[in-house]
Design an enzyme around this catalytic site. Structure first.
Site, PDB file in Angstrom:
ATOM      1  N   GLY A 101     -34.871  -6.217  36.125  1.00  0.00           N
ATOM      2  CA  GLY A 101     -35.923  -5.691  36.992  1.00  0.00           C
ATOM      3  C   GLY A 101     -37.294  -5.723  36.350  1.00  0.00           C
ATOM      4  O   GLY A 101     -37.455  -6.020  35.165  1.00  0.00           O
ATOM      5  N   GLY A 103     -39.908  -4.450  34.489  1.00  0.00           N
ATOM      6  CA  GLY A 103     -40.074  -3.356  33.549  1.00  0.00           C
ATOM      7  C   GLY A 103     -41.517  -3.027  33.239  1.00  0.00           C
ATOM      8  O   GLY A 103     -41.827  -1.899  32.834  1.00  0.00           O
ATOM      9  N   ARG A 104     -42.412  -4.003  33.392  1.00  0.00           N
ATOM     10  CA  ARG A 104     -43.843  -3.716  33.194  1.00  0.00           C
ATOM     11  C   ARG A 104     -44.713  -4.459  34.209  1.00  0.00           C
ATOM     12  O   ARG A 104     -45.900  -4.686  33.974  1.00  0.00           O
ATOM     13  CB  ARG A 104     -44.285  -4.022  31.769  1.00  0.00           C
ATOM     14  CG  ARG A 104     -44.102  -5.465  31.323  1.00  0.00           C
ATOM     15  CD  ARG A 104     -44.737  -5.672  29.956  1.00  0.00           C
ATOM     16  NE  ARG A 104     -44.456  -7.002  29.436  1.00  0.00           N
ATOM     17  CZ  ARG A 104     -45.030  -7.507  28.350  1.00  0.00           C
ATOM     18  NH1 ARG A 104     -45.933  -6.802  27.708  1.00  0.00           N
ATOM     19  NH2 ARG A 104     -44.721  -8.711  27.919  1.00  0.00           N
ATOM     20  N   ASP A 136     -42.410   1.116  27.479  1.00  0.00           N
ATOM     21  CA  ASP A 136     -43.457   1.963  28.056  1.00  0.00           C
ATOM     22  C   ASP A 136     -44.141   1.343  29.266  1.00  0.00           C
ATOM     23  O   ASP A 136     -45.015   1.957  29.877  1.00  0.00           O
ATOM     24  CB  ASP A 136     -44.502   2.314  26.990  1.00  0.00           C
ATOM     25  CG  ASP A 136     -45.161   1.080  26.368  1.00  0.00           C
ATOM     26  OD1 ASP A 136     -44.993  -0.027  26.917  1.00  0.00           O
ATOM     27  OD2 ASP A 136     -45.816   1.224  25.331  1.00  0.00           O
ATOM     28  N   GLY A 137     -43.764   0.103  29.603  1.00  0.00           N
ATOM     29  CA  GLY A 137     -44.362  -0.543  30.772  1.00  0.00           C
ATOM     30  C   GLY A 137     -45.776  -1.039  30.571  1.00  0.00           C
ATOM     31  O   GLY A 137     -46.410  -1.525  31.505  1.00  0.00           O
ATOM     32  N   ARG A 201     -37.267 -14.567  41.870  1.00  0.00           N
ATOM     33  CA  ARG A 201     -36.701 -15.395  40.809  1.00  0.00           C
ATOM     34  C   ARG A 201     -35.188 -15.515  40.984  1.00  0.00           C
ATOM     35  O   ARG A 201     -34.594 -14.813  41.810  1.00  0.00           O
ATOM     36  CB  ARG A 201     -37.066 -14.800  39.453  1.00  0.00           C
ATOM     37  CG  ARG A 201     -36.768 -13.314  39.391  1.00  0.00           C
ATOM     38  CD  ARG A 201     -37.552 -12.582  38.323  1.00  0.00           C
ATOM     39  NE  ARG A 201     -38.956 -12.387  38.636  1.00  0.00           N
ATOM     40  CZ  ARG A 201     -39.906 -12.271  37.697  1.00  0.00           C
ATOM     41  NH1 ARG A 201     -39.589 -12.339  36.433  1.00  0.00           N
ATOM     42  NH2 ARG A 201     -41.163 -12.078  38.026  1.00  0.00           N
ATOM     43  N   ASP A 270     -33.949 -14.801  34.789  1.00  0.00           N
ATOM     44  CA  ASP A 270     -34.898 -13.870  35.414  1.00  0.00           C
ATOM     45  C   ASP A 270     -36.330 -14.333  35.247  1.00  0.00           C
ATOM     46  O   ASP A 270     -37.251 -13.704  35.772  1.00  0.00           O
ATOM     47  CB  ASP A 270     -34.728 -12.462  34.832  1.00  0.00           C
ATOM     48  CG  ASP A 270     -34.834 -12.426  33.321  1.00  0.00           C
ATOM     49  OD1 ASP A 270     -33.978 -13.033  32.663  1.00  0.00           O
ATOM     50  OD2 ASP A 270     -35.772 -11.796  32.791  1.00  0.00           O
TER      51      ASP A 270
END
Length: 513
Positions: A101, A103-104, A136-137, A201, A270
């Site tokens: 997924g 993440g940032r 931490d994104g 994707r 991905d």
């Protein structure tokens, strides 16, 4: 023109698919969902560093005012935006990684352009999401500059890619361990605004398939075909035609990467666009010396799965993973047949691409040996890939000794065998190109072979300058990447200097790059 805060936005993906709308950013599995709400996390001091005016014009958006910069920094949302992080899975370095997924990356919404089409607007580095896992994104200036410049460099090279609309610094330090070696350090933070028709994707399709959510998989396939591939029907026959088009676009993209010498560095499923775009710029590099086994990614050592010369084969492997995800909706034999067509498609594109690089208008069966010899020469001599083809174009009429003429592209002395191989190839090539109209051949070579590429050592120097408050080289590279086939920026057409061979960020990078 509109500003970001008064442009028109849609939320087609969010409104069409099930998601988690709670804005709960705790890392977790999100079964039976396609997205999770993810409002950007505000930053202390967003400041605009770069803005892509031609892309903004296509979107009908003017240069940001202070309120728009707040949006680019993740501090505000415009009416119509419904920010989310997409849920997808993937195979990483050949192994199933399960749910991954965004993440940032946070998609703000779909901008409606003056033509009535939509483009997804996404912030990379705008804070944590449900898929950030232990991260931490955020993104640092180093990686954000690399993504911003390379997205635009690839666009102007003519390679299918996502785009970068803007780049802001955040005024917030971000802790990163650049090489995962136990030496973390604070770096300045930044956010890139990315744009694409879709960021879907391969992994988006792998996720529902792996979970056995076949209704979700079917819905995603049908929606993708209807929205982005309307020439195909949604029945099984349409699915196979659509998959065939994904195969074709991916094969074309691989040939284009080979043309300009681009190495992605982390070709996980991905990171493979369903639209055939270059997506997710991390530990990438252009090759300097031609080396098929070169990988810029420290995480890819020692296996070198994603080395330059392996990228076309990896793309087929990734397409096989996509075919596996589609298997519940189709026939295995038919899917395999479509996948097996990849090799012929890729090599057709490769021969045409190499023919253009060598100045040949038409490629015949007799020319294939010459093109294969060219690749053997490159792999043996290992000249600077970009400079070699520029020198080749000027050697059509040159009376200069071959080894003297091409010496500027060599990174070291040649062996007797490599000299002999190069000389034989040049003799064969000159004889073949002599049957072409020379002016047309030269023009063809100049269109296929860039004079400017965004080399990692230049990027490293530009980033160091920005971190010291000096944007001179950054602005020069920003200008040069827009004209890669002209001689206006030839001061950058130089081989990688020796000092860059071992310096971090110049030769090898990590996935945090």
């Amino acid at each position: 023109m509109a500003q970001l805060h008064d442009a028109v936005y849609r939320d087609e993906f969010v409104s069409n698919f099930k998601g988690d709308d709670t804005d709960d950013k705790r890392p977790r599995q999100t079964p039976d969902t396609f997205w999770a709400k993810a409002a950007p996390t505000p930053v202390p001091k967003p400041e605009l560093l770069a803005w892509t005016e031609d892309l903004a014009a296509e979107l009908g958006i003017g240069k940001p005012d202070p309120a728009s910069v707040e949006i680019l920094g993740g501090n505000k949302l415009a009416p119509g935006m419904h920010p989310y992080a997409a849920c997808y899975a993937g195979h990483q370095f050949g192994n199933w990684a399960g749910q991954l997924g965004d993440g940032r990356a946070i998609t703000l919404g779909e901008v409606v352009t003056p033509s009535g089409e939509t483009q997804e607007l996404q912030l990379k580095g705008a804070g944590p999401t449900a898929y950030s896992r232990r991260a931490d994104g955020r993104a640092v200036l180093r990686s954000s500059v690399r993504e911003y410049l390379m997205s635009e460099a690839m666009h102007h090279l003519g390679v299918p890619t996502t785009r970068a609309l803007g780049l802001v610094t955040t005024g917030e330090p971000v802790l990163r361990d650049m090489f995962y070696d136990g030496h973390p350090a604070h770096e300045p933070g930044a956010i890139v605004a990315r744009v694409a028709p879709s960021f879907l994707r391969f992994g988006n399709f792998e996720m529902p398939a792996a979970r056995g959510e076949l209704d979700n998989l079917r819905q995603l396939v049908n929606w993708t075909i209807a929205r982005y591939f309307p020439q195909f029907k949604n029945a099984e026959e349409g699915l196979l035609q659509w998959f065939g088009e994904v195969v074709r676009r991916t094969a074309f993209l691989m040939a284009e990467w080979q043309r300009v010498g681009f190495v992605h560095g982390v070709m996980n499923t991905d990171n493979m666009s369903i639209l055939g775009l270059t997506i997710d710029y991390g530990p990438y590099s252009f090759i300097d010396a031609f080396e098929p086994n070169f990988t810029p990614n420290t995480t890819d050592l020692p296996g070198r799965r994603y080395a330059f010369g392996k990228q076309p084969a990896v793309a087929k492997w990734n397409l096989g993973c996509l075919a596996g995800a589609l298997l519940p909706l189709s026939n295995q034999e038919a899917l395999v047949a479509v996948l097996d067509a990849y090799d012929n498609i890729y090599w057709k594109y490769w021969f045409r691409m190499m023919g253009n690089k060598l100045g040949l208008a038409e490629i015949t069966q007799d020319d294939q040996a010459l093109l294969e010899q060219a690749e053997l020469v490159l792999a043996t001599v290992q000249p600077d890939y970009t400079i070699f083809f520029q020198l080749l174009a000027t050697w059509i009429d040159s009376e200069e000794d071959a080894l003297t003429h091409f010496s500027e592209s060599f990174y070291g002395p040649l062996t007797d065998d490599s000299e002999s191989l190069l000389t034989e190839f040049l003799r064969n090539w000159r004889e073949r190109v002599g049957r072409e109209d020379k002016e047309a051949a030269y023009a063809r070579m100049q269109r296929a072979n860039p004079r400017f590429i965004l080399r990692n050592y230049l990027l490293s120097q530009a980033i160091e300058g920005l971190e010291k408050g000096d944007d001179k080289l950054f602005r020069e590279l920003e200008a040069a990447l827009k004209e890669p086939y002209t001689d206006k920026h030839d001061k950058f057409m130089e081989k990688r200097p020796g000092w860059a061979n071992q310096k971090a960020g110049c030769s090898m990078l990590s996935c945090s790059s």
